[in-house]
Design a protein around this motif. Structure first.
Motif, PDB file in Angstrom:
ATOM      1  N   ASP A 175       0.840  -1.204   0.000  1.00  0.00           N
ATOM      2  CA  ASP A 175       0.000   0.000   0.000  1.00  0.00           C
ATOM      3  C   ASP A 175       0.867   1.243   0.000  1.00  0.00           C
ATOM      4  OD1 ASP A 175      -2.339  -1.427  -0.078  1.00  0.00           O
ATOM      5  OD2 ASP A 175      -2.749  -1.273   2.081  1.00  0.00           O
ATOM      6  N   ASN A 233       1.061   4.024  -2.915  1.00  0.00           N
ATOM      7  CA  ASN A 233       0.773   5.426  -2.633  1.00  0.00           C
ATOM      8  C   ASN A 233       1.884   6.336  -3.146  1.00  0.00           C
ATOM      9  OD1 ASN A 233      -1.658   4.812  -1.400  1.00  0.00           O
ATOM     10  ND2 ASN A 233      -0.829   4.878   0.678  1.00  0.00           N
ATOM     11  N   ASN A 248       1.901   6.427  -6.927  1.00  0.00           N
ATOM     12  CA  ASN A 248       0.804   7.232  -7.467  1.00  0.00           C
ATOM     13  C   ASN A 248       0.809   8.664  -6.957  1.00  0.00           C
ATOM     14  OD1 ASN A 248      -0.268   5.003  -8.923  1.00  0.00           O
ATOM     15  ND2 ASN A 248      -1.290   4.271  -7.050  1.00  0.00           N
ATOM     16  N   VAL A 288       0.211   9.839  -3.837  1.00  0.00           N
ATOM     17  CA  VAL A 288      -0.921  10.155  -2.968  1.00  0.00           C
ATOM     18  C   VAL A 288      -0.573   9.832  -1.521  1.00  0.00           C
ATOM     19  CG1 VAL A 288      -2.605   9.736  -4.801  1.00  0.00           C
ATOM     20  CG2 VAL A 288      -1.975   7.864  -3.249  1.00  0.00           C
ATOM     21  N   GLN A 298      -2.657   9.050   2.538  1.00  0.00           N
ATOM     22  CA  GLN A 298      -3.918   8.743   3.205  1.00  0.00           C
ATOM     23  C   GLN A 298      -3.849   9.154   4.671  1.00  0.00           C
ATOM     24  OE1 GLN A 298      -4.133   4.495   2.556  1.00  0.00           O
ATOM     25  NE2 GLN A 298      -5.246   4.717   0.624  1.00  0.00           N
ATOM     26  N   ASN A 300      -7.576   8.633  -0.776  1.00  0.00           N
ATOM     27  CA  ASN A 300      -6.332   9.035  -1.417  1.00  0.00           C
ATOM     28  C   ASN A 300      -6.353  10.531  -1.710  1.00  0.00           C
ATOM     29  OD1 ASN A 300      -5.333   6.447  -1.387  1.00  0.00           O
ATOM     30  ND2 ASN A 300      -5.980   5.973  -3.465  1.00  0.00           N
TER      31      ASN A 300
END
Length: 633
Positions: free
Chosen positions: A328, A332, A335, A337, A339, A347
């Motif tokens: 994960d 992240n 990409n 992003v 959280q 996201n």
């Protein structure tokens, strides 16, 4: 683990109940002064306070945490100076980062010597040592230009200057790669230790003396003055020439741990991000170690286990859940992003460019306080204009602050595992015939192969921050219980005063009963006798004459206690009569039931045990101390 976790819960429970007491006691005192005002409104205030405590407690029961995180939870309940604000705690921990540099220097030197496995007399010969560049450059720092946006954050702040102290060795290693020449050729001298003695010459080469492809750092060791090439003296002399870690390096790695911005901006590859993510998970596990004799192990990374346990290979393995978390994080970062729990793990686009640029601006402004930098970083991240004002309520910034605190040791660990720190370790290992360093190609490799070294470094660093946080909590607890202690002391004193007055009254009554005023007894003598009772001394004990009078007391009465309860309820305006519909006031009656049950239990099963000190005997001396039993009446 269950006993440790329950222990922390007990601490939280005691603190919560103590805070509830102080809150309710204050309202109780206020109601006594303002009997007749709206009790319902006061009751609402108390209910809201308790509900708030319940909500706070829920978040602490979701999962098991390491010691630092447990203490963070306790501090959040305590409040105290700075309240429960994590930004205040972050300020204190940031100051701690500035204070521990000398401790880190001593710790690194000592643990490196232990890792080499040498004693005080271990020596080496002047020889050429080949150390793999990848072995010392676990995070691929030397592939980054020190003048780039990311490079400025991860290299030393000071400019490269020959033999300056502290020397910017990471920049020098980068320079060796770019130049291809050896250190002596470019700088006109060998690299000297803090003592002034030459330590080595250094060069970047593609192949070692056996023709093996590297690339390598060729280190030509020099003889020490006196002809004794001590491993210990080499290590100490080298580490005194460098600054172990720079504040801006730590902050940058902390930001990387909580956002991944450095990886995004630096275009780190998937393998590198996965490697650093694994290392972070192992760091979390090490911070969960308990250095006592409990015997329990859990590779989940959130348990507490004994340092004395055999931390075998299973400690470094990952479950499916662990691998999912690692993946994960990789996704992240890939990409771009991030959280947050505050945002329901949605996201959010991360502006890595803005974060790294702002970090460079903040970290390299002379005179800026470190704690201000740490505080502004959270505001910077939370104020991303692409997030639609999510930070306006402050909860997102608070979560970032909390993640910052949890990421401090991780950031510090990555800052420490830099080429300039690892170089002398691998050089000395090779010098005494150990080639274990050649098999190290990543953070994870290093952690597995240097288990004891890494475990000791991380756990000892973690302990520093636990100690600082404990100091805050200890101070807050002292302030919290001070009001409780005052109330308890006052209550105890009031009871003693009431008891004394009652006993004195009994003695006076007895005196009046047994004395015949017709016998012309001097009133003055009587007053002096009573004054003697009052002035017998009060050191926390009831004087002997008054104790003798206690036999005239009636003993505990549930009925009398209930009358007193009704009086106390009425003082604060609580209705004690029948309900409006004529039905009994069950709330007040329930208090009587409790008092009756307490009285019955005491009558049936209560007992007293007293210590009887040696009694004076004439002329033999003292009796032997004994104990006695009795019943409270």
């Amino acid at each position: 683990m269950s006993d440790i976790n329950s222990g922390y819960k007990k601490v939280q429970s005691k603190i919560t109940s103590t805070k509830s007491y102080t809150n309710l006691k204050g309202k109780y005192d206020g109601l006594q002064k303002n009997a007749g005002t709206s009790f319902d409104q006061k009751k609402s205030d108390v209910t809201q306070s308790l509900d708030k405590l319940k909500e706070q407690s829920k978040s602490f029961q979701r999962e098991l945490k390491n010691q630092f995180e447990q203490l963070l939870d306790i501090k959040s309940i305590l409040g105290g100076k700075g309240g429960s604000s994590v930004s205040y705690i972050k300020k204190i921990m940031t100051k701690t980062l500035k204070k521990i540099e000398p401790i880190l220097a001593e710790l690194i030197a000592a643990e490196c010597l232990t890792a080499v496995g040498c004693d005080q007399t271990q020596t080496f010969s002047n020889q050429s040592i080949y150390v793999k560049v990848k072995s010392v450059d676990l995070g691929n720092l030397l592939k980054k230009d020190p003048n780039s946006s990311v490079g400025k954050l991860l290299y030393e702040k000071k400019s490269l200057s020959v033999q300056s102290t502290p020397f910017t060795m990471n920049k020098e290693l980068y320079q060796r790669i770019q130049s291809g020449n050896d250190y002596q050729t470019d700088n006109g001298q060998l690299y000297n230790g803090r003592s002034g003695q030459p330590l080595f010459n250094l060069q970047y080469v593609e192949n070692d003396n056996f023709g093996q492809t590297g690339p390598w750092f060729k280190v030509d060791l020099q003889n020490r003055v006196g002809g004794v090439n001590s491993v210990k003296e080499f290590m100490v002399d080298y580490y005194k020439t460098i600054k172990i870690v720079d504040f801006h390096n730590i902050i940058s790695w902390v930001i990387e741990a909580i956002t991944g911005a450095i990886s995004i901006k630096g275009d780190f590859g998937i393998n590198q991000v996965e490697d650093s993510s694994k290392a972070m998970m192992i760091i979390q596990r090490i911070l969960g170690l308990c250095f006592d004799n409990r015997k329990q192990i859990d590779v989940s990374g959130i348990s507490k286990l004994s340092e004395y346990d055999d931390v075998d290979d299973s400690f470094y393995e990952f479950t499916d859940i662990d691998l999912r978390k690692i993946q994960d994080r990789v996704n992240n970062i890939k990409n771009g992003v991030i959280q947050f729990e505050t945002c329901d793990m949605v996201n959010l686009p991360l502006n890595a460019q803005a974060i790294t640029d702002s970090l460079n601006e903040m970290l390299f402004v002379e005179g800026t306080k470190e704690e201000d930098i740490a505080n502004n970083i959270s505001k910077l991240i939370a104020s991303d204009p692409n997030w639609g004002g999510l930070a306006l309520n402050g909860s997102l910034e608070a979560e970032i602050d909390l993640n910052f605190l949890k990421g401090i040791v991780k950031g510090l660990a990555f800052a420490l595992l830099s080429p300039k720190i690892l170089l002398p370790l691998f050089v000395m290992l090779k010098a005494i015939g150990q080639s274990i360093g050649d098999a190290v190609n990543s953070f994870y490799d290093f952690i597995k192969r240097f288990k004891t070294f890494f475990k000791n470094i991380i756990s000892k660093i973690g302990a520093i921050f636990v100690q600082e946080l404990f100091k805050l909590i200890k101070k807050d607890i002292k302030n919290l219980i001070q009001s409780v202690i005052i109330d308890l002391a006052k209550e105890k004193a009031d009871k003693k005063i009431t008891m004394i007055l009652k006993l004195v009254q009994l003695l006076m009554t007895v005196a009046e009963f047994i004395k015949d005023w017709r016998e012309c007894k001097s009133v003055i003598d009587e007053l002096l006798w009573l004054l003697k009772i009052a002035t017998t001394g009060w050191g926390g004990e009831i004087s002997l004459p008054l104790l003798f009078a206690s036999q005239l007391l009636d003993g505990y009465s549930a009925t009398r206690a209930f009358v007193g309860t009704i009086e106390e309820l009425q003082k604060i305006g609580i209705p004690t009569g029948d309900m409006p519909d004529g039905s009994p006031n069950l709330s007040v009656l329930s208090a009587f039931s409790q008092l009756k049950a307490q009285s019955n239990e005491s009558a049936e099963n209560g007992k007293l045990q007293i210590a009887i000190p040696p009694l004076t005997m004439t002329p033999a001396g003292l009796t032997i101390p004994a104990s006695g039993f009795g019943k409270p009446l």
